[in-house]
Design an enzyme around this catalytic site. Structure first.
Site, PDB file in Angstrom:
ATOM      1  N   GLY A  48     -23.946  37.115 -35.046  1.00 31.04           N
ATOM      2  CA  GLY A  48     -23.333  35.868 -35.436  1.00 31.04           C
ATOM      3  C   GLY A  48     -24.303  35.008 -36.238  1.00 31.04           C
ATOM      4  CB  CYS A 132     -18.838  32.498 -29.548  1.00 32.80           C
ATOM      5  SG  CYS A 132     -20.310  32.622 -28.507  1.00 32.80           S
ATOM      6  CG  ASN A 194     -15.732  36.945 -28.467  1.00 35.48           C
ATOM      7  OD1 ASN A 194     -16.588  37.353 -27.686  1.00 35.48           O
ATOM      8  ND2 ASN A 194     -16.038  36.247 -29.538  1.00 35.48           N
ATOM      9  N   GLY A 245     -13.559  45.983 -26.813  1.00 33.44           N
ATOM     10  CA  GLY A 245     -13.479  45.509 -25.434  1.00 33.44           C
ATOM     11  C   GLY A 245     -13.631  46.674 -24.468  1.00 33.44           C
ATOM     12  CB  THR A 268     -20.847  46.559 -23.275  1.00 32.74           C
ATOM     13  OG1 THR A 268     -20.371  45.206 -23.370  1.00 32.74           O
ATOM     14  CG2 THR A 268     -21.687  46.692 -22.013  1.00 32.74           C
TER      15      THR A 268
END
Length: 304
Positions: A48, A132, A194, A245, A268
């Site tokens: 970001g 965010c 997100n 996700g 992740t």
């Protein structure tokens, strides 16, 4: 497998395959060069980026959970000018489109960032972060109200000719309402989801584990929520979706495409396996070979 078409188009962004990275989980891409061939990725979404440098939130700002992680990084980044000066030149040497995730404190910030990045050689598309959950200004409030989400999208749209991908927050009552608002305002594609807002508590210290108290939950725990929202949004709007996700392997990626995602982002999983992106790409190819799929676009929305 040799005749398999993996090319997809994400709102005007041509990608050699559907696999990209989730912003904030892959640095500026170059950090992963020792582990994988970055030229094989469909796209790279970098950290970001804001107008000014940011140090982020106080530590501790990351914590492991039973099925993922909590983070409250707070958009730590060197600012857009440093990104263009220091990080973009080596990224231009890679044969992979670069998507810049941008965030701001005001609608005007988003417009200025879009204008600056529109003139930056090597930036293929913009991902607009209105979701965010870890910044006190900007961020989530833009992504939880249709009018403000549309205003940010419009400001970016008016200041760039590049594809605009708007990243939606799952922390809303009706994800389809947000999707329609930003598409009507000019989004070429959507990214979702997100992180989900969450927290954990250390029972020894009797305090929240994150200094920020709340953080964004990601990883396998959020996959069913992400799939549900992508399935809903695919039916609600007519623009491509970048799905993410909890994608940990090729099977997960296939499920996201069947729900309606044109491309997928790996987040992740990068923390547990730095080769996760290419392992997932290999998994997509193996699935297509096994199932007789000759064009990966056949999978998009096939579960409907």
């Amino acid at each position: 497998m040799g005749n398999l078409n993996l090319q997809v188009n994400l709102g005007g962004l041509a990608m050699k395959n559907p696999v990209t990275t989730a912003s904030g989980t892959f640095g500026f891409g170059l950090e992963f060069a020792p582990f994988i061939d970055l030229n094989r990725l469909g796209a790279i979404v970098v950290k970001g980026t804001t107008l000014e440098p940011r140090e982020g939130n106080p530590t501790p700002r990351m914590a492991e959970t039973p099925a993922g992680m909590l983070n409250a990084i707070g958009l730590q980044n060197p600012g857009v000018e440093a990104f263009i000066r220091d990080y973009l030149p080596p990224l231009r040497q890679i044969d992979t489109p670069v998507i810049v995730n941008l965030s701001g404190n005001s609608v005007e910030d988003y417009g200025r960032l879009a204008s600056i990045l529109d003139g930056a050689d090597g930036v293929a598309a913009l991902e607009v972060n209105i979701s965010c959950p870890n910044v006190k200004q900007g961020g989530i409030q833009f992504g939880t109200l249709p009018a403000s989400a549309a205003a940010v999208t419009r400001a970016v749209r008016e200041n760039t000719q590049k594809p605009v991908i708007v990243k939606l927050s799952p922390n809303v009552t009706d994800i389809t309402e947000m999707a329609r608002a930003v598409v009507d305002a000019g989004a070429d594609a959507l990214a979702l989801i997100n992180t989900l807002l969450g927290m954990d508590i250390d029972i020894r210290t009797r305090r929240p584990v994150l200094a920020n108290i709340f953080g964004g939950l990601s990883g396998p725990a959020v996959k069913p929520v992400a799939l549900r929202m992508i399935y809903q949004v695919y039916k609600a709007v007519n623009v491509p979706i970048l799905g993410m996700g909890g994608i940990m392997n090729g099977q997960d990626a296939i499920a996201f495409m069947l729900a309606g995602a044109t491309a997928i982002a790996v987040g992740t999983a990068n923390f547990t396996n730095p080769r996760a992106t290419l392992d997932i790409l290999d998994g997509i190819e193996e699935y297509c070979d096994r199932e007789g799929v000759r064009d990966v676009n056949e999978l998009i929305g096939a579960a409907h």
